[in-house]
Design a protein around this motif. Structure first.
Motif, short mmCIF file in Angstrom:
data_model
loop_
_atom_site.label_atom_id
_atom_site.label_comp_id
_atom_site.label_asym_id
_atom_site.label_seq_id
_atom_site.Cartn_x
_atom_site.Cartn_y
_atom_site.Cartn_z
N ILE A 268 1.03 -1.20 0.00
CA ILE A 268 -0.06 0.02 -0.22
C ILE A 268 0.92 1.75 -0.14
CG2 ILE A 268 -1.81 -0.79 1.67
CD1 ILE A 268 -1.55 -0.03 3.37
N PHE A 269 2.26 1.06 -0.13
CA PHE A 269 3.47 2.43 0.25
C PHE A 269 2.92 3.46 -0.73
CE2 PHE A 269 7.82 3.90 0.33
CZ PHE A 269 7.64 4.20 1.43
N PRO A 270 2.84 2.75 -2.48
CA PRO A 270 2.99 4.11 -3.52
C PRO A 270 1.81 5.22 -3.44
CG PRO A 270 3.37 1.67 -4.33
CD PRO A 270 3.23 1.46 -2.74
N ASP A 271 0.37 3.89 -2.84
CA ASP A 271 -0.87 4.77 -2.65
C ASP A 271 -0.63 5.77 -0.94
OD1 ASP A 271 -4.13 4.87 -2.64
OD2 ASP A 271 -3.86 4.30 -0.54
N GLU A 272 -0.21 5.70 -0.41
CA GLU A 272 0.52 6.24 0.91
C GLU A 272 0.34 8.00 0.32
OE1 GLU A 272 -0.82 3.28 4.78
OE2 GLU A 272 2.23 3.99 4.26
N ILE A 273 1.88 6.95 -0.14
CA ILE A 273 3.14 8.39 -0.48
C ILE A 273 2.40 9.03 -1.79
CG2 ILE A 273 4.85 8.82 -2.34
CD1 ILE A 273 5.64 5.98 -1.99
N ASP A 274 1.22 8.97 -2.43
CA ASP A 274 0.55 9.89 -3.53
C ASP A 274 -1.06 10.28 -2.52
OD1 ASP A 274 1.29 8.47 -5.81
OD2 ASP A 274 -0.27 7.63 -6.23
N THR A 275 -0.86 9.93 -1.37
CA THR A 275 -2.43 10.18 -0.06
C THR A 275 -1.27 11.33 0.33
OG1 THR A 275 -3.07 8.64 0.02
CG2 THR A 275 -3.93 10.12 1.47
N ARG A 276 0.36 11.31 1.01
CA ARG A 276 0.92 12.49 1.67
C ARG A 276 1.57 13.51 0.65
NH1 ARG A 276 3.98 10.23 5.84
NH2 ARG A 276 3.92 8.13 6.49
#
Ligand SMILES: Cc1ncc(COP(=O)(O)O)c(C=O)c1O
Length: 388
Positions: A268-276
């Motif tokens: 889920i890290f790439p999605d979390e980076i986008d959200t950040r």
């Protein structure tokens, strides 16, 4: 960067305390598969450097676009393992930013070398190439130490300006170890941190953008020879056999449970980076209205993973008090530049006026991928109200 946690439900009331980093919201999202992955790691019975560690190393290397990823016990060891593998030791100078977490300089001293402090840039918080040049010139002029390596830090999540640092590093024939403890996953010109430099390191401390449920870290490199030595060093300097010791190493192995957790989180890290990124942009847009707030600048061609959202204000103490009264936590990274800390005061340093100024006016606001807009608006409103 130690942050408190609370659940999403606890945020419902407008006067409730807001967590600085909400790891429990992430835990909920990860759900049953995470619990299963942990149970499997326990039942598998290979609790240290088990198969999940090898799988994680493969996935980290693929994600980072780098040949070797070697998991270890924490981000401090990751730095130390690489310095030791390079043979950095007494008589060597290693250039580090003055505005960073202690580990960056600590490992240099632990290796027996001398950290040399370099100033940072006031808008990105990262190593100032001009200050690096003058620090290298100073060490060469003095002639006591050999300029050996530089450790730029991807502070608060954004890559240091490697476009400008790398030519200096090459010209001076230094080794470059990128401390991506806060910035693993960030990119510069499409290249991920981890693949930049002669080697890189990261930390999986729970509050880091990619964190586990304890301590963890990793080393990265494209250099086969370096990777082989790091692998040996992390397990007591082992040779071909576990009980053959070919060099002095340390115990810096990763627990299998932590690897299992990280495998789930990496998905889920790439999605979390986008959200950040989206959350950072909302802060930027809201604070653009105030001439009392300096927002962080990200260099062109870079994407930050926003380990921190750090603003600069004149009256930091008032802002912190007002936000605390409104149930909003803040943090100061870092209140004392490293070169001015008692433990490091006897090491060489370039002039560090920018680090000195930053230490007096930086303040970090809540930042994590589970910060909903209502909560963020509450933070923004309270900051703007306090600063008038
Ligand atoms: C810039 C930097 N380097 C190194 C470290 C060390 O990582 P660890 O706490 O996993 O040893 C940290 C951790 O806070 C850090 O922020």
């Amino acid at each position: 960067m130690r942050g408190g946690t609370s659940t999403a439900n606890e945020r419902s009331n407008v006067s409730d305390p807001i967590p600085f980093i909400d790891l429990q919201a992430q835990r909920k999202r990860l759900g049953e598969p995470l619990a299963r992955a942990i149970a499997e790691a326990v039942e598998g019975g290979q609790w240290i450097l088990g198969p999940q560690v090898a799988a994680l190393e493969k996935q980290l290397a693929a994600f980072g676009g780098v040949k070797h990823a070697i998991a270890c016990a924490n981000g401090t060891d990751a730095l130390l393992l690489i310095l030791r593998a390079w043979g950095v030791g007494p008589g060597d100078a290693v250039f580090v930013p003055s505005f960073t977490f202690a580990a960056t300089a600590e490992v240099v001293a632990l290796a027996g070398a001398a950290p040399v402090f370099v100033d940072v840039l006031g808008d990105t918080f990262n190593m100032d190439p001009a200050s690096l040049e003058s620090a290298v010139a100073m060490i060469k002029r003095e002639g006591r130490l050999k300029a050996k390596a530089v450790i730029p830090v991807d502070l608060f999540g954004q890559p240091a300006d490697y476009r400008k640092l790398e030519p200096i590093v090459r010209r001076e024939k230094l080794l470059m170890l990128c401390d991506a403890a806060q910035g693993f996953g960030a990119t510069l010109d499409g290249k991920r941190t981890g693949s930049i430099g002669d080697a890189a390191s990261t930390s999986f401390f729970p509050a880091k953008p990619l964190g586990c449920y304890g301590d963890g870290g990793a080393c990265f490199t494209n250099d086969d020879g370096l990777a082989e030595i790091v692998l040996s060093l992390r397990n007591h300097g082992q040779g071909t056999d576990r009980y053959e010791n070919v060099r002095i190493g340390l115990n810096s192995r990763l627990d299998t449970i932590q690897a299992a957790v990280l495998i789930e989180k990496l998905m889920i890290f790439p999605d979390e980076i986008d959200t950040r990124e989206r959350i950072a942009r909302r802060y930027d847009a809201a604070f653009a209205k105030s001439d009392r707030i300096v927002v962080p600048r990200v260099i062109e061609g870079a994407q930050s993973v926003w380990a921190q959202y750090t603003i600069q204000v004149q009256d930091r103490a008032k802002l912190q008090t007002d936000l605390k009264d409104a149930g909003i936590p803040t943090a100061i990274y870092y209140p004392i530049p490293l070169g001015r800390q008692r433990a490091y005061a006897h090491y060489p340093t370039a002039p560090t006026p920018v680090s000195d100024a930053l230490s007096k006016n930086v303040v970090s606001l809540p930042m994590h991928p589970y910060l909903d807009e209502t909560t963020q608006d509450r933070i923004i409103g309270a900051v703007l109200k306090s600063l008038g």
